[in-house]
Design an enzyme around this catalytic site. Structure first.
Site, PDB file in Angstrom:
ATOM      1  N   THR A  93      53.103  -1.823 -51.389  1.00 36.81           N
ATOM      2  CA  THR A  93      54.208  -2.105 -50.458  1.00 36.81           C
ATOM      3  C   THR A  93      53.888  -1.601 -49.053  1.00 36.81           C
ATOM      4  O   THR A  93      54.218  -2.253 -48.063  1.00 36.81           O
ATOM      5  CB  THR A  93      55.499  -1.420 -50.967  1.00 36.81           C
ATOM      6  OG1 THR A  93      55.607  -1.675 -52.366  1.00 36.81           O
ATOM      7  CG2 THR A  93      56.727  -1.946 -50.273  1.00 36.81           C
ATOM      8  N   ASP A 146      54.031  -6.132 -61.341  1.00 40.47           N
ATOM      9  CA  ASP A 146      54.291  -5.449 -60.078  1.00 40.47           C
ATOM     10  C   ASP A 146      54.481  -6.564 -59.050  1.00 40.47           C
ATOM     11  O   ASP A 146      53.520  -7.239 -58.672  1.00 40.47           O
ATOM     12  CB  ASP A 146      53.111  -4.548 -59.697  1.00 40.47           C
ATOM     13  CG  ASP A 146      53.477  -3.570 -58.603  1.00 40.47           C
ATOM     14  OD1 ASP A 146      54.389  -3.896 -57.815  1.00 40.47           O
ATOM     15  OD2 ASP A 146      52.864  -2.494 -58.536  1.00 40.47           O
ATOM     16  N   ILE A 198      55.233  -6.690 -55.857  1.00 34.82           N
ATOM     17  CA  ILE A 198      54.355  -6.412 -54.708  1.00 34.82           C
ATOM     18  C   ILE A 198      53.723  -5.058 -54.973  1.00 34.82           C
ATOM     19  O   ILE A 198      54.413  -4.036 -54.996  1.00 34.82           O
ATOM     20  CB  ILE A 198      55.102  -6.343 -53.358  1.00 34.82           C
ATOM     21  CG1 ILE A 198      55.666  -7.699 -52.976  1.00 34.82           C
ATOM     22  CG2 ILE A 198      54.146  -5.861 -52.259  1.00 34.82           C
ATOM     23  CD1 ILE A 198      56.304  -7.739 -51.599  1.00 34.82           C
ATOM     24  N   ASP A 199      52.440  -5.051 -55.208  1.00 39.36           N
ATOM     25  CA  ASP A 199      51.729  -3.789 -55.347  1.00 39.36           C
ATOM     26  C   ASP A 199      51.101  -3.502 -53.992  1.00 39.36           C
ATOM     27  O   ASP A 199      50.479  -4.387 -53.393  1.00 39.36           O
ATOM     28  CB  ASP A 199      50.653  -3.904 -56.433  1.00 39.36           C
ATOM     29  CG  ASP A 199      49.932  -2.586 -56.627  1.00 39.36           C
ATOM     30  OD1 ASP A 199      50.612  -1.547 -56.680  1.00 39.36           O
ATOM     31  OD2 ASP A 199      48.694  -2.592 -56.732  1.00 39.36           O
ATOM     32  N   GLU A 235      58.611  -3.612 -62.072  1.00 38.44           N
ATOM     33  CA  GLU A 235      58.913  -2.432 -61.257  1.00 38.44           C
ATOM     34  C   GLU A 235      60.370  -2.386 -60.768  1.00 38.44           C
ATOM     35  O   GLU A 235      60.975  -1.322 -60.731  1.00 38.44           O
ATOM     36  CB  GLU A 235      57.977  -2.377 -60.036  1.00 38.44           C
ATOM     37  CG  GLU A 235      58.186  -1.102 -59.226  1.00 38.44           C
ATOM     38  CD  GLU A 235      57.271  -0.981 -58.023  1.00 38.44           C
ATOM     39  OE1 GLU A 235      56.462  -1.881 -57.769  1.00 38.44           O
ATOM     40  OE2 GLU A 235      57.378   0.053 -57.339  1.00 38.44           O
ATOM     41  N   LYS A 262      41.934  -3.714 -54.809  1.00 40.12           N
ATOM     42  CA  LYS A 262      40.708  -2.932 -55.077  1.00 40.12           C
ATOM     43  C   LYS A 262      40.043  -3.407 -56.371  1.00 40.12           C
ATOM     44  O   LYS A 262      38.832  -3.553 -56.434  1.00 40.12           O
ATOM     45  CB  LYS A 262      41.043  -1.436 -55.182  1.00 40.12           C
ATOM     46  CG  LYS A 262      41.414  -0.786 -53.866  1.00 40.12           C
ATOM     47  CD  LYS A 262      41.555   0.720 -54.001  1.00 40.12           C
ATOM     48  CE  LYS A 262      42.895   1.187 -54.491  1.00 40.12           C
ATOM     49  NZ  LYS A 262      44.039   0.929 -53.616  1.00 40.12           N
ATOM     50  N   SER A 300      46.473  -1.238 -52.772  1.00 41.39           N
ATOM     51  CA  SER A 300      46.878  -2.051 -53.934  1.00 41.39           C
ATOM     52  C   SER A 300      45.768  -2.395 -54.914  1.00 41.39           C
ATOM     53  O   SER A 300      44.613  -1.978 -54.761  1.00 41.39           O
ATOM     54  CB  SER A 300      47.548  -3.354 -53.468  1.00 41.39           C
ATOM     55  OG  SER A 300      46.576  -4.355 -53.206  1.00 41.39           O
ATOM     56  N   ARG A 334      40.504   7.187 -58.251  1.00 42.20           N
ATOM     57  CA  ARG A 334      41.952   7.341 -58.005  1.00 42.20           C
ATOM     58  C   ARG A 334      42.435   8.645 -58.632  1.00 42.20           C
ATOM     59  O   ARG A 334      42.468   8.779 -59.850  1.00 42.20           O
ATOM     60  CB  ARG A 334      42.690   6.157 -58.615  1.00 42.20           C
ATOM     61  CG  ARG A 334      44.191   6.187 -58.377  1.00 42.20           C
ATOM     62  CD  ARG A 334      44.866   4.984 -58.987  1.00 42.20           C
ATOM     63  NE  ARG A 334      46.282   4.991 -58.742  1.00 42.20           N
ATOM     64  CZ  ARG A 334      46.843   4.465 -57.665  1.00 42.20           C
ATOM     65  NH1 ARG A 334      46.112   3.850 -56.777  1.00 42.20           N
ATOM     66  NH2 ARG A 334      48.140   4.531 -57.478  1.00 42.20           N
ATOM     67  N   ASP A 341      60.012  -7.891 -52.478  1.00 48.16           N
ATOM     68  CA  ASP A 341      59.830  -7.295 -53.819  1.00 48.16           C
ATOM     69  C   ASP A 341      60.751  -7.957 -54.840  1.00 48.16           C
ATOM     70  O   ASP A 341      60.310  -8.406 -55.908  1.00 48.16           O
ATOM     71  CB  ASP A 341      60.140  -5.790 -53.803  1.00 48.16           C
ATOM     72  CG  ASP A 341      59.038  -4.956 -53.183  1.00 48.16           C
ATOM     73  OD1 ASP A 341      59.303  -3.793 -52.831  1.00 48.16           O
ATOM     74  OD2 ASP A 341      57.920  -5.465 -53.029  1.00 48.16           O
ATOM     75  N   ASP A 369      50.934  -0.810 -62.279  1.00 47.54           N
ATOM     76  CA  ASP A 369      49.954  -0.571 -61.212  1.00 47.54           C
ATOM     77  C   ASP A 369      48.513  -0.768 -61.688  1.00 47.54           C
ATOM     78  O   ASP A 369      47.578  -0.676 -60.873  1.00 47.54           O
ATOM     79  CB  ASP A 369      50.110   0.853 -60.650  1.00 47.54           C
ATOM     80  CG  ASP A 369      51.281   0.950 -59.676  1.00 47.54           C
ATOM     81  OD1 ASP A 369      51.522  -0.022 -58.941  1.00 47.54           O
ATOM     82  OD2 ASP A 369      51.968   1.999 -59.671  1.00 47.54           O
ATOM     83  N   HIS A 423      48.482   9.011 -52.067  1.00 49.97           N
ATOM     84  CA  HIS A 423      48.378   8.409 -53.401  1.00 49.97           C
ATOM     85  C   HIS A 423      47.140   8.857 -54.164  1.00 49.97           C
ATOM     86  O   HIS A 423      47.039   8.637 -55.357  1.00 49.97           O
ATOM     87  CB  HIS A 423      48.350   6.870 -53.304  1.00 49.97           C
ATOM     88  CG  HIS A 423      49.656   6.299 -52.870  1.00 49.97           C
ATOM     89  ND1 HIS A 423      49.863   4.955 -52.768  1.00 49.97           N
ATOM     90  CD2 HIS A 423      50.821   6.897 -52.523  1.00 49.97           C
ATOM     91  CE1 HIS A 423      51.108   4.746 -52.366  1.00 49.97           C
ATOM     92  NE2 HIS A 423      51.693   5.902 -52.201  1.00 49.97           N
TER      93      HIS A 423
HETATM   94  N1  PPS Z   1      52.260   9.800 -54.942  1.00 48.40           N
HETATM   95  C1  PPS Z   1      51.640   8.756 -55.478  1.00 48.40           C
HETATM   96  N2  PPS Z   1      50.449   8.916 -56.084  1.00 48.40           N
HETATM   97  C2  PPS Z   1      49.794   7.878 -56.615  1.00 48.40           C
HETATM   98  N3  PPS Z   1      50.257   6.603 -56.592  1.00 48.40           N
HETATM   99  C3  PPS Z   1      51.440   6.393 -56.015  1.00 48.40           C
HETATM  100  C4  PPS Z   1      52.186   7.438 -55.422  1.00 48.40           C
HETATM  101  N4  PPS Z   1      53.324   6.927 -54.926  1.00 48.40           N
HETATM  102  C5  PPS Z   1      53.285   5.604 -55.201  1.00 48.40           C
HETATM  103  N5  PPS Z   1      52.146   5.294 -55.857  1.00 48.40           N
HETATM  104  C6  PPS Z   1      51.714   4.019 -56.411  1.00 48.40           C
HETATM  105  O1  PPS Z   1      50.583   3.485 -55.720  1.00 48.40           O
HETATM  106  C7  PPS Z   1      50.752   2.097 -55.584  1.00 48.40           C
HETATM  107  C8  PPS Z   1      50.005   1.592 -54.366  1.00 48.40           C
HETATM  108  O2  PPS Z   1      48.686   1.426 -54.676  1.00 48.40           O
HETATM  109  P1  PPS Z   1      47.477   2.187 -53.992  1.00 48.40           P
HETATM  110  O3  PPS Z   1      47.689   3.658 -54.021  1.00 48.40           O
HETATM  111  O4  PPS Z   1      46.275   1.699 -54.694  1.00 48.40           O
HETATM  112  O5  PPS Z   1      47.435   1.633 -52.530  1.00 48.40           O
HETATM  113  S1  PPS Z   1      47.874   2.393 -51.236  1.00 48.40           S
HETATM  114  O6  PPS Z   1      47.040   3.537 -51.043  1.00 48.40           O
HETATM  115  O7  PPS Z   1      49.295   2.671 -51.383  1.00 48.40           O
HETATM  116  O8  PPS Z   1      47.705   1.559 -50.119  1.00 48.40           O
HETATM  117  C9  PPS Z   1      52.232   1.938 -55.435  1.00 48.40           C
HETATM  118  O9  PPS Z   1      52.608   0.673 -55.903  1.00 48.40           O
HETATM  119  P2  PPS Z   1      53.836  -0.102 -55.149  1.00 48.40           P
HETATM  120  O10 PPS Z   1      55.054   0.760 -55.242  1.00 48.40           O
HETATM  121  O11 PPS Z   1      53.946  -1.311 -56.013  1.00 48.40           O
HETATM  122  O12 PPS Z   1      53.379  -0.362 -53.770  1.00 48.40           O
HETATM  123  C10 PPS Z   1      52.827   3.037 -56.271  1.00 48.40           C
HETATM  124  O13 PPS Z   1      53.205   2.642 -57.569  1.00 48.40           O
HETATM  125 MG    MG Z   2      52.439  -0.855 -57.479  1.00 46.27          MG
HETATM  126 MG    MG Z   3      55.407  -2.707 -56.255  1.00 49.88          MG
HETATM  127 MG    MG Z   4      57.104   0.534 -55.284  1.00 56.53          MG
END
Ligand code: PPS
Ligand code: MG
Ligand code: MG
Ligand code: MG
Length: 360
Positions: free
Chosen positions: A141, A136, A138-139, A71, A268, A265, A282, A46, A294, A241
């Site tokens: 993670t 981002d 790494i989206d 981020e 999609k 991530s 979502r 990251d 995101d 999420h």
């Molecule tokens: N509780 C909650 N609800 C909604 N979204 C959240 C939540 N927690 C985290 N995140 C954010 O979701 C990012 C990950 O993307 P996705 O949800 O599309 O993918 S996944 O389901 O996690 O696989 C992820 O991005 P990264 O932190 O960059 O991985 C988060 O920003």
């Molecule tokens: Mg993200």
């Molecule tokens: Mg990230």
């Molecule tokens: Mg993160």
């Protein structure tokens, strides 16, 4: 073409950052269980990815003022006991930059302090005025940790509007993933070529090219499906999420037959932009605030491919408010034909859910 210089820089930065992530993911997956549960390799990737993008953009666009909303920040790396990890990230970034162009002499290696500064260039708040890069590093993670999908997502805001987006998806197959319901889309197709770079600038369409080769890009379009029965939908891999029950109620109302495709991530958004599926739903749990990094890159990649991205009330996403998106309930994506039906199904399902909740 508008934003040509910025697009070149963004593609280069995201591709190089993706290379760094691939290297770390490979090491992570080869390592034993104990170090897999140690989250530090993720942290390394990251921070490393953010530093690479920050440094590359500044180097390639040195004549412009630079603002980056990203981020990560360096606060944890500056704490006592972080010296080892900081040195590891610095080495990783130096190695990545040195391999960027073997013919170009490297200026000089970065110090740990240079690295911290590069990461902290990402502390801008964004907003409605001027230019802001949004990153981002790494989206997804969690997907990265599992060896599944993740993306390096980089966008550019101009006066609060998205004008450019790049999505590097190292594990996304170049061929369609339509029908890959609940399969592990990275390891299920090990013989397939993987690694996609999606990019879009405002008014110029969306293109995809292989991440690691010089093959010509192809213009992509969202699905042209008009009958919801033939549509398939994407949603988060992680149930925490997004409310999967609400998505399935919406899909039922629409008459969608196929089960959801769950991948991590902004991959999609990339997959939707080339028509692998027709809908993205979502719905985060109540109280979760969506961050702009995101969605910025993913949103323009889909809209320039002919899709529509709105909140659950049908309003366009507003990226001009700083780091957070103010949303009505969730984010939905579809083509122009499906969107009116989708909005109605979303409204009906949410109303039903609220009625059920109030009768409890
Ligand atoms: N509780 C909650 N609800 C909604 N979204 C959240 C939540 N927690 C985290 N995140 C954010 O979701 C990012 C990950 O993307 P996705 O949800 O599309 O993918 S996944 O389901 O996690 O696989 C992820 O991005 P990264 O932190 O960059 O991985 C988060 O920003
Ligand atoms: Mg993200
Ligand atoms: Mg990230
Ligand atoms: Mg993160």
């Amino acid at each position: 073409m508008a934003y040509e210089k910025e697009l070149d820089a963004a593609k280069k930065a995201a591709s190089l950052a993706a290379r760094l992530c691939q290297k770390v993911q490979k090491a992570l997956l080869q390592s034993d269980v104990q170090s897999k549960s140690d989250k530090s390799p993720v942290t390394v990737a990251d921070y490393g990815s953010q530093a690479v993008v920050s440094l590359l953009l500044q180097r390639e666009l040195s004549s412009e003022p630079f603002s980056l909303v990203a981020e990560e920040d360096s606060a944890d790396l500056r704490k006592d006991g972080s010296q080892d990890i900081l040195e590891r990230i610095t080495k990783l970034v130096n190695d990545t930059l040195a391999n960027e162009d073997p013919l170009k002499p490297i200026d000089s290696a970065l110090s740990t302090e240079d690295l911290l500064r590069a990461i902290d260039c990402g502390t801008s708040e964004g907003g409605p005025n001027g230019r802001h890069w949004v990153l981002d590093p790494i989206d997804g993670t969690k997907g990265f940790l599992r060896g599944d999908q993740y993306a390096v997502a980089l966008g550019l805001l101009e006066e609060g509007k998205v004008v450019l987006g790049v999505l590097a998806c190292p594990n996304l197959p170049l061929a369609s993933i339509a029908g890959d319901n609940n399969k592990d889309s990275s390891s299920s197709s090990s013989s397939e070529e993987k690694g996609c770079l999606f990019y879009a600038t405002i008014g110029s369409g969306t293109y995809m090219q292989p991440l690691d080769s010089k093959t010509d890009p192809v213009k992509v379009h969202v699905s042209s499906v008009e009958n919801p029965e033939d549509a398939s939908f994407f949603e988060s891999f992680e149930g925490a999420h997004s409310l999967h029950d609400l998505s399935s109620s919406i899909a039922n109302k629409l008459g969608v037959k196929a089960p959801p495709v769950r991948i991590d991530s902004q991959a999609k958004y990339g997959a939707l932009s080339r028509g692998d599926g027709a809908i993205y739903l979502r719905f985060p749990h109540k109280g979760y605030r969506e961050k702009i990094w995101d969605h910025v890159a993913g949103a323009i990649v889909v809209t320039e491919a002919g899709g529509i991205v709105t909140d659950a009330g049908g309003k366009a996403l507003d990226f001009s408010k700083g780091k957070y998106l103010d949303l009505d309930t969730g984010i939905i994506v579809a083509n122009e034909k499906l969107m009116p039906l989708l909005l109605k199904a979303v409204r009906d399902s949410i109303a039903e859910q609220e009625k059920e909740a109030s009768s409890l």
